[in-house]
Design an enzyme around this catalytic site. Structure first.
Site, short mmCIF file in Angstrom:
data_model
loop_
_atom_site.label_atom_id
_atom_site.label_comp_id
_atom_site.label_asym_id
_atom_site.label_seq_id
_atom_site.Cartn_x
_atom_site.Cartn_y
_atom_site.Cartn_z
N LYS A 44 -8.90 6.61 -19.02
CA LYS A 44 -9.26 7.10 -20.34
C LYS A 44 -8.07 6.92 -21.30
O LYS A 44 -7.65 5.82 -21.53
CB LYS A 44 -9.76 8.53 -20.22
CG LYS A 44 -10.77 8.74 -19.06
CD LYS A 44 -12.06 7.98 -19.23
CE LYS A 44 -12.95 7.97 -17.99
NZ LYS A 44 -13.19 9.26 -17.34
N TYR A 60 -16.45 17.20 -15.36
CA TYR A 60 -16.91 15.81 -15.24
C TYR A 60 -17.98 15.73 -14.14
O TYR A 60 -17.80 16.27 -13.04
CB TYR A 60 -15.69 14.96 -14.88
CG TYR A 60 -16.01 13.50 -14.69
CD1 TYR A 60 -16.41 12.72 -15.76
CD2 TYR A 60 -15.91 12.91 -13.44
CE1 TYR A 60 -16.70 11.39 -15.59
CE2 TYR A 60 -16.20 11.57 -13.26
CZ TYR A 60 -16.60 10.82 -14.34
OH TYR A 60 -16.89 9.50 -14.16
N ARG A 93 0.85 -1.20 0.00
CA ARG A 93 0.00 0.00 0.00
C ARG A 93 0.88 1.24 0.00
O ARG A 93 0.63 2.21 -0.70
CB ARG A 93 -0.97 0.02 1.19
CG ARG A 93 -1.66 1.37 1.36
CD ARG A 93 -2.86 1.38 2.29
NE ARG A 93 -2.74 0.56 3.46
CZ ARG A 93 -1.92 0.79 4.49
NH1 ARG A 93 -1.13 1.85 4.52
NH2 ARG A 93 -1.87 -0.04 5.50
N ASP A 149 -7.59 19.19 -14.42
CA ASP A 149 -7.93 17.82 -14.82
C ASP A 149 -7.51 17.69 -16.28
O ASP A 149 -8.15 18.27 -17.17
CB ASP A 149 -9.43 17.58 -14.62
CG ASP A 149 -9.85 16.15 -14.95
OD1 ASP A 149 -9.16 15.50 -15.75
OD2 ASP A 149 -10.89 15.70 -14.43
C1 PLP Z 1 -13.66 9.71 -16.09
C2 PLP Z 1 -13.23 11.04 -15.62
C3 PLP Z 1 -12.95 11.28 -14.27
C4 PLP Z 1 -13.16 10.24 -13.21
O1 PLP Z 1 -12.26 9.18 -13.34
P1 PLP Z 1 -12.57 7.66 -12.91
O2 PLP Z 1 -11.35 6.94 -13.33
O3 PLP Z 1 -13.81 7.24 -13.62
O4 PLP Z 1 -12.78 7.67 -11.43
C5 PLP Z 1 -12.51 12.54 -13.92
N1 PLP Z 1 -12.35 13.52 -14.83
C6 PLP Z 1 -12.62 13.32 -16.14
C7 PLP Z 1 -12.43 14.45 -17.11
C8 PLP Z 1 -13.07 12.09 -16.59
O5 PLP Z 1 -13.35 11.91 -17.88
#
Ligand code: PLP
Length: 381
Positions: free
Chosen positions: A196, A99, A47, A171
């Site tokens: 993604k 998001y 961890r 982000d």
């Molecule tokens: C999918 C996404 C998230 C969240 O991520 P997870 O891996 O689903 O927890 C945050 N920001 C953006 C822009 C996203 O597309």
């Protein structure tokens, strides 16, 4: 410093010294032998630290041009760690087109422990400054934003945050470090859903925090260990594998998305196309200045409203109807009812006639034909 593609393939992962293996091992061990008490080789318990995860952290940090990186079990776990830098009474200014899960995390989790937030359009830095309160500590932005791909000027917003003594969090999920490096533009922290484009193959959920600020980095790594939302070694391996091809994938995502955006713009059933690569996009000049390419996401509204949008989403065959984005296969989704259902009725609500495409790496002519057919069926032409 080596180029992006070189770092994507080699950073954090030299050939294994004991075996010569060119691919990092998936270290499943939860614990690590110590020669004497406290005398170990950098790893004690998985961890707190794991060699496969360390390789991933070094690699993605290098791609972001960051001194430090921490990997998490999901994008939202990474976002949660960043929001835990705040204390009760603090306030966050957040973009009004983020998001849906980011909004839910603020509204349903962090608001309950006394962290307030307000949302604001990001295309006017003066409006962002006006939303700043004495207790505001953080500006949270997404660019391109989800789902309508608005562009925020990262360096201008970094100036606003810093002038008020706050930090800028970006982000960078939609752009990836290949297309945009927020830290070099003045951001303090970058977060990712590695689920993604970084993973890129729809087979791993993960998150990442990158920063060059030593104090922030040490708090994030304390949170990573204390809260424990860490990715498995296998997940880290999948991400390392995905990242190796990030640059070539992004080039093709951008090229295919540009073709799709042009075709949609010329289609009579389509109302508005949102793609920062279009010269008519209000953020085009800023995007061209701060990004290497315009990305693989295209959103559009259809004439005829929600009913037609739902019909198009049901009619595509190559574009699979599914949430998520950023992988080799093309996806279509209806933000109002799917990814952004959690913001319905809020200031972040999205147009029910909107469809969002994650343009994949299939033959672009097949993608165009699929959209043309689906729009024809749905529009009754
Ligand atoms: C999918 C996404 C998230 C969240 O991520 P997870 O891996 O689903 O927890 C945050 N920001 C953006 C822009 C996203 O597309």
């Amino acid at each position: 410093m080596a180029g992006f593609e070189t770092l994507a393939i080699h950073a954090g992962q030299p050939p294994d010294r004991s075996t010569g293996a060119v691919v990092p091992a998936i270290h499943l061990s939860t614990t690590f032998a110590q020669a004497g008490v406290g005398n170990h080789q950098g790893f004690e318990y998985s961890r707190s630290g794991n060699p496969t995860r360390s390789a991933l952290e070094a690699c993605v940090a290098a791609l972001e041009g960051a001194r430090h990186g921490s990997a998490f079990s999901s994008g939202l776990a990474a976002e949660d760690a960043v929001l835990r830098l705040l204390a009760p009474g603090d306030h966050v200014v957040v973009g009004d087109n983020v998001y849906g899960g980011t909004y839910r995390l603020l509204a349903q989790v962090h608001a309950h422990v006394g962290i307030a937030f307000s949302s604001v359009r990001l295309d006017d830095p003066a409006a962002v400054g006006a939303a700043w309160r004495p207790e505001t500590k953080m500006l949270w932005i997404e660019t391109p934003s989800n789902p309508i791909l608005r562009i925020a000027n990262i360096s201008a917003l970094g100036d606003v945050a810093h002038a008020h003594g706050g930090m800028l969090v970006v982000d960078n999920t939609f752009a990836t470090p290949y297309l945009q490096r927020p830290l070099a533009l003045g951001a303090d922290v970058v977060v990712h859903s590695t689920t993604k484009y970084l993973g890129g193959h729809s087979d791993v959920v993960g998150g990442f925090v990158a920063t060059s600020d030593d104090v922030i980095a040490s708090r994030i790594s304390t949170l990573q260990n204390s809260v424990g939302a860490v990715p498995s070694p296998f997940d880290c391996y999948l991400l390392l594998r995905g990242v190796k091809t990030l640059a070539v994938r992004m080039d093709r995502h951008c090229a295919n998305a540009a073709r799709v955006a042009d075709a949609l713009g010329a289609h009579p059933a389509v109302d508005t196309v949102y793609y920062p690569g279009l010269p008519t996009h209000p953020g085009h000049a800023t995007a061209a200045a701060q990004m290497r390419g315009f990305g693989g996401m295209v959103s559009f509204t259809v004439r005829g409203g929600e009913a037609v949008a739902l019909a198009v989403a049901a009619a595509t065959e190559l574009f699979t109807l599914a949430e998520s984005l950023g992988a080799v296969e093309s996806l279509i989704e209806h933000p109002h009812r799917m990814t952004h259902a959690s913001v319905a009725g809020s200031p972040l609500a999205v147009d029910p006639a909107l469809l969002r495409l994650s343009v994949g790496l299939e033959d672009v002519d097949d993608l165009l034909a699929d959209l043309e057919r689906a729009l024809g069926v749905a529009g009754g032409r």
